[in-house]
Design a protein around this motif. Structure first.
Motif, PDB file in Angstrom:
ATOM      1  N   LEU B 219      76.574   9.636  14.206  1.00  0.00           N
ATOM      2  CA  LEU B 219      77.263   9.287  15.443  1.00  0.00           C
ATOM      3  C   LEU B 219      76.298   8.991  16.568  1.00  0.00           C
ATOM      4  N   THR B 220      75.024   9.188  16.285  1.00  0.00           N
ATOM      5  CA  THR B 220      74.077   9.079  17.386  1.00  0.00           C
ATOM      6  C   THR B 220      73.276   7.795  17.277  1.00  0.00           C
ATOM      7  N   ARG B 221      72.450   7.610  18.250  1.00  0.00           N
ATOM      8  CA  ARG B 221      71.631   6.398  18.310  1.00  0.00           C
ATOM      9  C   ARG B 221      70.187   6.751  18.053  1.00  0.00           C
ATOM     10  N   THR B 222      69.484   5.790  17.467  1.00  0.00           N
ATOM     11  CA  THR B 222      68.052   5.949  17.275  1.00  0.00           C
ATOM     12  C   THR B 222      67.343   5.327  18.479  1.00  0.00           C
ATOM     13  N   ASN B 223      66.333   6.022  18.949  1.00  0.00           N
ATOM     14  CA  ASN B 223      65.549   5.464  20.049  1.00  0.00           C
ATOM     15  C   ASN B 223      64.419   4.616  19.488  1.00  0.00           C
ATOM     16  N   LEU B 224      64.312   3.393  19.971  1.00  0.00           N
ATOM     17  CA  LEU B 224      63.224   2.512  19.508  1.00  0.00           C
ATOM     18  C   LEU B 224      62.383   2.089  20.684  1.00  0.00           C
ATOM     19  N   ILE B 225      61.049   1.953  20.444  1.00  0.00           N
ATOM     20  CA  ILE B 225      60.194   1.278  21.410  1.00  0.00           C
ATOM     21  C   ILE B 225      59.516   0.134  20.657  1.00  0.00           C
ATOM     22  N   VAL B 226      59.720  -1.058  21.123  1.00  0.00           N
ATOM     23  CA  VAL B 226      59.267  -2.245  20.386  1.00  0.00           C
ATOM     24  C   VAL B 226      58.396  -3.103  21.281  1.00  0.00           C
ATOM     25  N   GLU B 227      57.284  -3.590  20.688  1.00  0.00           N
ATOM     26  CA  GLU B 227      56.499  -4.597  21.388  1.00  0.00           C
ATOM     27  C   GLU B 227      56.320  -5.758  20.417  1.00  0.00           C
ATOM     28  N   THR B 228      56.649  -6.945  20.837  1.00  0.00           N
ATOM     29  CA  THR B 228      56.596  -8.104  19.925  1.00  0.00           C
ATOM     30  C   THR B 228      55.758  -9.228  20.533  1.00  0.00           C
ATOM     31  N   ILE B 229      55.269 -10.153  19.656  1.00  0.00           N
ATOM     32  CA  ILE B 229      54.475 -11.284  20.143  1.00  0.00           C
ATOM     33  C   ILE B 229      55.348 -12.218  20.953  1.00  0.00           C
ATOM     34  N   GLU B 230      56.460 -12.587  20.336  1.00  0.00           N
ATOM     35  CA  GLU B 230      57.384 -13.440  21.075  1.00  0.00           C
ATOM     36  C   GLU B 230      58.319 -12.563  21.918  1.00  0.00           C
ATOM     37  N   PRO B 231      58.817 -13.097  23.023  1.00  0.00           N
ATOM     38  CA  PRO B 231      59.698 -12.286  23.875  1.00  0.00           C
ATOM     39  C   PRO B 231      60.949 -11.826  23.132  1.00  0.00           C
ATOM     40  N   LEU B 232      61.393 -10.655  23.487  1.00  0.00           N
ATOM     41  CA  LEU B 232      62.522 -10.023  22.812  1.00  0.00           C
ATOM     42  C   LEU B 232      63.852 -10.495  23.391  1.00  0.00           C
ATOM     43  N   ASN B 233      64.076 -11.742  23.337  1.00  0.00           N
ATOM     44  CA  ASN B 233      65.337 -12.221  23.898  1.00  0.00           C
ATOM     45  C   ASN B 233      66.465 -12.033  22.902  1.00  0.00           C
ATOM     46  N   GLY B 234      67.620 -12.014  23.412  1.00  0.00           N
ATOM     47  CA  GLY B 234      68.779 -12.011  22.531  1.00  0.00           C
ATOM     48  C   GLY B 234      69.116 -10.659  21.927  1.00  0.00           C
ATOM     49  N   ILE B 235      68.223  -9.700  22.145  1.00  0.00           N
ATOM     50  CA  ILE B 235      68.494  -8.400  21.531  1.00  0.00           C
ATOM     51  C   ILE B 235      69.654  -7.699  22.211  1.00  0.00           C
ATOM     52  N   ARG B 236      69.799  -7.972  23.493  1.00  0.00           N
ATOM     53  CA  ARG B 236      70.908  -7.358  24.229  1.00  0.00           C
ATOM     54  C   ARG B 236      72.263  -7.802  23.701  1.00  0.00           C
ATOM     55  N   GLY B 237      72.269  -8.964  23.119  1.00  0.00           N
ATOM     56  CA  GLY B 237      73.528  -9.515  22.657  1.00  0.00           C
ATOM     57  C   GLY B 237      74.092  -8.815  21.437  1.00  0.00           C
ATOM     58  N   ILE B 238      73.230  -8.122  20.691  1.00  0.00           N
ATOM     59  CA  ILE B 238      73.696  -7.500  19.446  1.00  0.00           C
ATOM     60  C   ILE B 238      74.638  -6.346  19.769  1.00  0.00           C
ATOM     61  N   HIS B 239      75.730  -6.275  19.073  1.00  0.00           N
ATOM     62  CA  HIS B 239      76.685  -5.189  19.281  1.00  0.00           C
ATOM     63  C   HIS B 239      76.090  -3.877  18.785  1.00  0.00           C
ATOM     64  N   GLY B 240      76.088  -2.838  19.622  1.00  0.00           N
ATOM     65  CA  GLY B 240      75.524  -1.556  19.193  1.00  0.00           C
ATOM     66  C   GLY B 240      74.153  -1.306  19.766  1.00  0.00           C
ATOM     67  N   VAL B 241      73.665  -2.181  20.645  1.00  0.00           N
ATOM     68  CA  VAL B 241      72.383  -1.939  21.308  1.00  0.00           C
ATOM     69  C   VAL B 241      72.661  -1.526  22.749  1.00  0.00           C
ATOM     70  N   HIS B 242      71.967  -0.457  23.157  1.00  0.00           N
ATOM     71  CA  HIS B 242      72.223   0.076  24.501  1.00  0.00           C
ATOM     72  C   HIS B 242      70.921   0.342  25.242  1.00  0.00           C
ATOM     73  N   GLU B 243      71.066   0.463  26.548  1.00  0.00           N
ATOM     74  CA  GLU B 243      69.976   0.969  27.392  1.00  0.00           C
ATOM     75  C   GLU B 243      68.657   0.238  27.179  1.00  0.00           C
ATOM     76  N   VAL B 244      68.686  -1.043  27.198  1.00  0.00           N
ATOM     77  CA  VAL B 244      67.447  -1.789  27.002  1.00  0.00           C
ATOM     78  C   VAL B 244      66.656  -1.745  28.302  1.00  0.00           C
ATOM     79  N   LYS B 245      65.388  -1.273  28.184  1.00  0.00           N
ATOM     80  CA  LYS B 245      64.551  -1.165  29.388  1.00  0.00           C
ATOM     81  C   LYS B 245      63.150  -1.636  29.069  1.00  0.00           C
ATOM     82  N   GLU B 246      62.522  -2.276  30.050  1.00  0.00           N
ATOM     83  CA  GLU B 246      61.110  -2.634  29.883  1.00  0.00           C
ATOM     84  C   GLU B 246      60.273  -1.460  30.351  1.00  0.00           C
ATOM     85  N   THR B 247      59.332  -1.021  29.496  1.00  0.00           N
ATOM     86  CA  THR B 247      58.424   0.046  29.919  1.00  0.00           C
ATOM     87  C   THR B 247      57.001  -0.448  29.710  1.00  0.00           C
TER      88      THR B 247
END
Ligand SMILES: Nc1ncnc2c1ncn2[C@@H]1O[C@H](COP(=O)(O)OP(=O)(O)O)[C@@H](O)[C@H]1O
Ligand SMILES: [Mg+2]
Lengths: 531, 298
Positions: B219-247
């Motif tokens: 029932l819970t969410r996994t916390n991910l920290i991702v750094e990619t070569i290309e910009p991470l666009n479109g990830i917000r659009g996926i159903h089930g993704v929350h709290e997207v923040k740049e750190t």
């Protein structure tokens, strides 16, 4: 810093004055008002020489002497002599309690709570805190002496004697301030400090009591003896006052020399470790209840003993005293064919039984206060039923409440025998006391009922006891009709000697008590407990 | 085998509904976590289980016996530690421990001695002088020295230092190893995570979640920290993704368990420089429930 051990004493004095001034003023105000009210009441109660001599007669007995000290000037018992006899010791003890508490608070108390460490980290001399505490307390006793001296002079008593009276009280306070300062160096906790100081105060009282009754020179070994040896308003001796002050200086000096030697936080008297294992006697709800109430039982036992003895000790001179006091002779019925003393005894028994009902109720209400402090859950979370705990407190209250009445009755009789020309028989006195036990049990039953229903309403039981006191005691005095007294269990007790003993009414009272207790238990078993 | 059973239990204090239709059960040999914020109703539930409070409706039983009617029988076989042990100031710790053990029933003196040493308690001191932690230790020693079959512990470690908390956890695990059951009410989540087989979450008098920790992690969410070569666009659009923040370390986001597959697929096409994942903690679960319905203390 060690070169200037008193550095900053002045600022600390101001600091302690600021924190304690209110407390000190309350103490001084209460002690002074109490003294003046008593003085005023004496003037009012015994306006003439004849009445004063009559009361002086009743004072000439060992029980009185043990309790309040020897009476000086009994053959010329002025209001001043009365004050010195009946009030001085009591007031001096209050002053001692005041200085013990205040001194312990700012010496060992501050040290225990780490406040001394904070003060010590500031640039103050090593001896400055104790010095300033004692200066403040010395000042408070000076104020107390002045307040008492002025007040008593204003009441019309001799001025210089009044100031000696105040000084004797303040001097006693100073002596015990020095004593406490010394114990603050010796003991390891603030409780230990006050404990030792109160122990010395208690011993001083006992040594003086024994000395005053049996051997006057023994009283010179008690500081409270010195207080009384001033014989204020009669002989006005100053030497005993000087002894008190000199004693307090020596004690203070000793405290300072110990303070200079020891480390902060340490004591010289070892604290005794407590028990590692519980004694078998503690290991049950009844044992626990008894243990929690033990001190209270002992203190109340002594109090009721003293009350019984003081009533008993006046019985010898009662007839002559009654003749001179209209108020009291109204209370007894001349037509009954009994002596005044005999009638008076059953009246005293009624009063003493209501006094015994106070500890009886308090012992039972311990159950309620344990619940309020969330400590009954310690029992109920284990294999202990509510009935067992409830009945344990009923047992302690009934047994020791009854014991209080018995002890008061026995000591009344004991004190009356030596002073009466024609002593009453033990069986008569005992019976006239014992018949009041069922009424005490009814009070416990009421306490049980309210505790079972709702602990918040237990105050009603106290109200009912006060009502009983008013109607039974004042009812006689004011010649009220009979029925208000009949609403109290104490109004249904046969008055012995005089009336026939009525087993039926005693049985009914006992049954009522039992029914109330059972009802209280049933309610207690079915309600939520708060903890 | 069910050792404790709570059935549609409700409790009102006057108008205030402290518990509403609470049901749960504990099996023999399990450690059951009972978690919730302050004022949720944990202690009220436990006091009903102890027969100190009477249920308004519903019922509860322990060892098949009714908790209100047969409390004394039940208490011979359980041990209880409150969150704030109120002891008698004039008795020593040693006296209180003996009293508690005796009032409960049988115990092993050897165990008692070992526990006193383990918890570093001085039993010769009066309870007046004890700190909160030390009073707690008295209650814990008395509980674990007993031969109870069920331990009911209501926030038992409040006031204990971390070292002593460790000792406490050892005691609980030892009890479990001996086949005993534990009801552990707590708001220290790490403790519950470490010890409990199953948990129930209570909030404002209602059980809002219960089950094994593994079940709940779904029932819970996994916390991910991702750094990619290309910009991470479109990830917000996926159903089930929350709290997207740049750190500073990269993009941090929370992913529902069901959406994890899709997110990883997407990310892997963008050239991963770094990927950190932290498993869902009970804390997240807990927080999510409070945030979800919003109105509570946090
Ligand atoms: N005897 C009582 N009377 C009234 N309200 C109570 C009583 N006991 C608890 N409550 C209330 O019930 C709620 C639940 O309390 P509690 O069970 O102690 O919570 P928790 O143990 O989860 O912190 C709180 O809001 C509390 O104020
Ligand atoms: Mg709680």
């Amino acid at each position: 810093m060690s070169h200037k051990p008193f550095h900053q004493t002045g600022s600390l004095v101001k600091f302690y004055l600021r924190t304690d001034l209110f407390r000190i003023l309350i103490w001084i105000f209460s002690i002074t008002v109490l003294t003046l009210l008593t003085g005023w009441a004496f003037e009012d109660l015994y306006p003439s020489e004849i009445e004063r001599l009559a009361i002086a007669e009743t004072m000439k007995n060992p029980a009185m002497t043990a309790m309040v000290g020897p009476g000086y000037g009994l053959d010329h018992y002025t209001t001043g002599a009365m004050m010195a006899h009946q009030m001085l010791l009591f007031t001096a003890i209050l002053a001692a309690v005041m200085t013990i508490l205040l001194t312990a608070r700012h010496t060992r108390g501050d040290e225990e709570d780490g406040r001394s460490e904070m003060i010590g980290s500031l640039p103050v001399g090593r001896l400055a805190p104790l010095t300033s505490v004692l200066i403040v307390i010395g000042f408070s006793q000076f104020l107390l002496a002045i307040a008492l001296g002025t007040g008593l002079s204003v009441l019309g008593l001799d001025t210089s004697a009044s100031f000696l009276y105040g000084a004797a009280v303040g001097g006693t306070g100073l002596f015990f301030a020095g004593m406490t300062a010394l114990f603050a160096q010796l003991a390891e906790s603030s409780r230990g400090t006050t404990g030792f100081a109160f122990l010395i105060l208690g011993l001083s009282y006992i040594v003086r009591a024994v000395g005053d009754v049996s051997n006057e020179s023994l009283s010179w070994f008690s500081p409270l003896g010195w207080t009384l040896k001033t014989e204020v308003y009669v002989n006005n001796f100053v030497t005993p006052l000087l002894l008190l002050i000199f004693g307090s200086i020596i004690l203070t000096a000793a405290a300072f020399s110990l303070l200079f030697k020891r480390d902060l936080g340490t004591g010289m008297l070892p604290t005794k470790p407590g028990r590692r294992y519980a004694p078998q006697s503690l290991l049950s709800p009844l044992g626990l209840a008894f243990r929690l109430l033990r001190t209270s039982i002992i203190v109340w036992g002594f109090a009721l003993m003293a009350i019984g003895a003081s009533y008993g000790s006046v019985l010898g001179d009662l007839e002559s005293f009654f003749a001179s006091n209209d108020m009291l002779s109204n209370m007894v019925d001349p037509a009954s064919g009994l002596t005044l003393t005999e009638q008076f005894v059953s009246m005293l028994m009624a009063i003493m039984s209501m006094m015994a009902a106070i500890p009886a109720l308090m012992f039972f209400f311990k159950l309620k206060s344990e619940e309020n402090k969330n400590r009954t859950e310690n029992l109920y979370a284990r294999a202990v039923s509510r009935q067992k705990v409830f009945m344990s407190y009923i047992a302690v209250a009934a047994i020791f409440g009854s014991f209080m009445m018995v002890i008061a009755t026995v000591s009344l009789w004991g004190a009356s025998v030596p002073v009466m020309d024609d002593p009453m028989s033990f069986s008569t006195v005992a019976l006239s006391g014992v018949v009041y036990l069922p009424a005490i049990w009814v009070m416990i039953g009421l306490g049980a009922l309210f505790t079972g229903l709702k602990p918040g309403i237990t105050g009603i039981a106290w109200g009912y006891l006060i009502y009983s006191f008013l109607v039974v005691y004042l009812g006689g005095l004011l010649q009220l009709p009979e029925w208000p007294g009949k609403l109290s269990p104490f109004g249904h007790v046969p008055q012995i000697p005089g009336e026939e003993i009525s087993y039926l009414s005693l049985l009914i009272l006992t049954v009522i008590a039992a029914v109330l207790i059972v009802a209280g238990l049933k309610f207690y078993q079915s309600r939520d407990l708060s903890g | 085998m069910t050792i404790l059973h709570i059935d549609h239990l409700s409790k009102r204090f006057g108008k205030f509904q402290a518990l509403n239709d609470v049901s749960l059960s504990i099996k023999k040999g399990e450690i059951f976590g009972f978690i919730g914020p302050n004022g949720a109703g944990k202690s009220t539930t436990i006091r009903i289980l102890l027969g100190i409070l009477k249920p308004t409706s519903g019922s509860a039983s322990i060892f098949g016996l009714d908790v209100w009617k047969e409390s004394v029988e039940i208490h011979k076989r359980i041990a209880y530690v409150p969150g704030d042990a109120n002891l008698w100031p004039n008795l020593t710790g040693g006296e209180v421990i003996d009293l508690f053990l005796k009032l409960r029933g049988s115990y092993n003196p050897q165990n008692k001695q070992e526990l006193i040493e383990k918890f570093q308690l001085d039993p010769t001191k009066k309870c007046r002088t004890y700190s909160k932690g030390n009073r707690q230790k008295v209650a814990l020693v008395a509980a674990f020295a007993s031969d109870a079959e069920l331990f009911i512990l209501d926030e038992p470690t409040s006031g204990l230092d971390p070292l002593m908390e460790r000792v406490f956890q050892e005691c609980v695990l030892k009890a479990k190893a001996e086949g005993k059951s534990v009801l552990l009410s707590s708001h220290i989540l790490s403790e519950v995570e470490r010890l409990c087989d199953r948990v129930a979450i209570i909030r404002q008098g209602e059980i809002i979640e219960s089950g094994s920790l593994d079940d709940m992690r779904h029932l819970t969410r996994t916390n991910l920290i991702v750094e990619t070569i290309e910009p991470l666009n479109g990830i917000r659009g996926i159903h089930g993704v929350h709290e997207v923040k740049e750190t500073e370390k990269g993009t941090s986001l929370q992913v529902d368990t069901e959406a994890l597959n899709e997110v990883i697929k997407k990310v892997s096409t963008l050239g991963i420089i770094r990927l950190e994942s932290t498993p869902p903690t009970l804390e997240d679960l807990f927080m999510r429930h409070y945030e979800g319905t919003g109105s509570d203390s946090r």
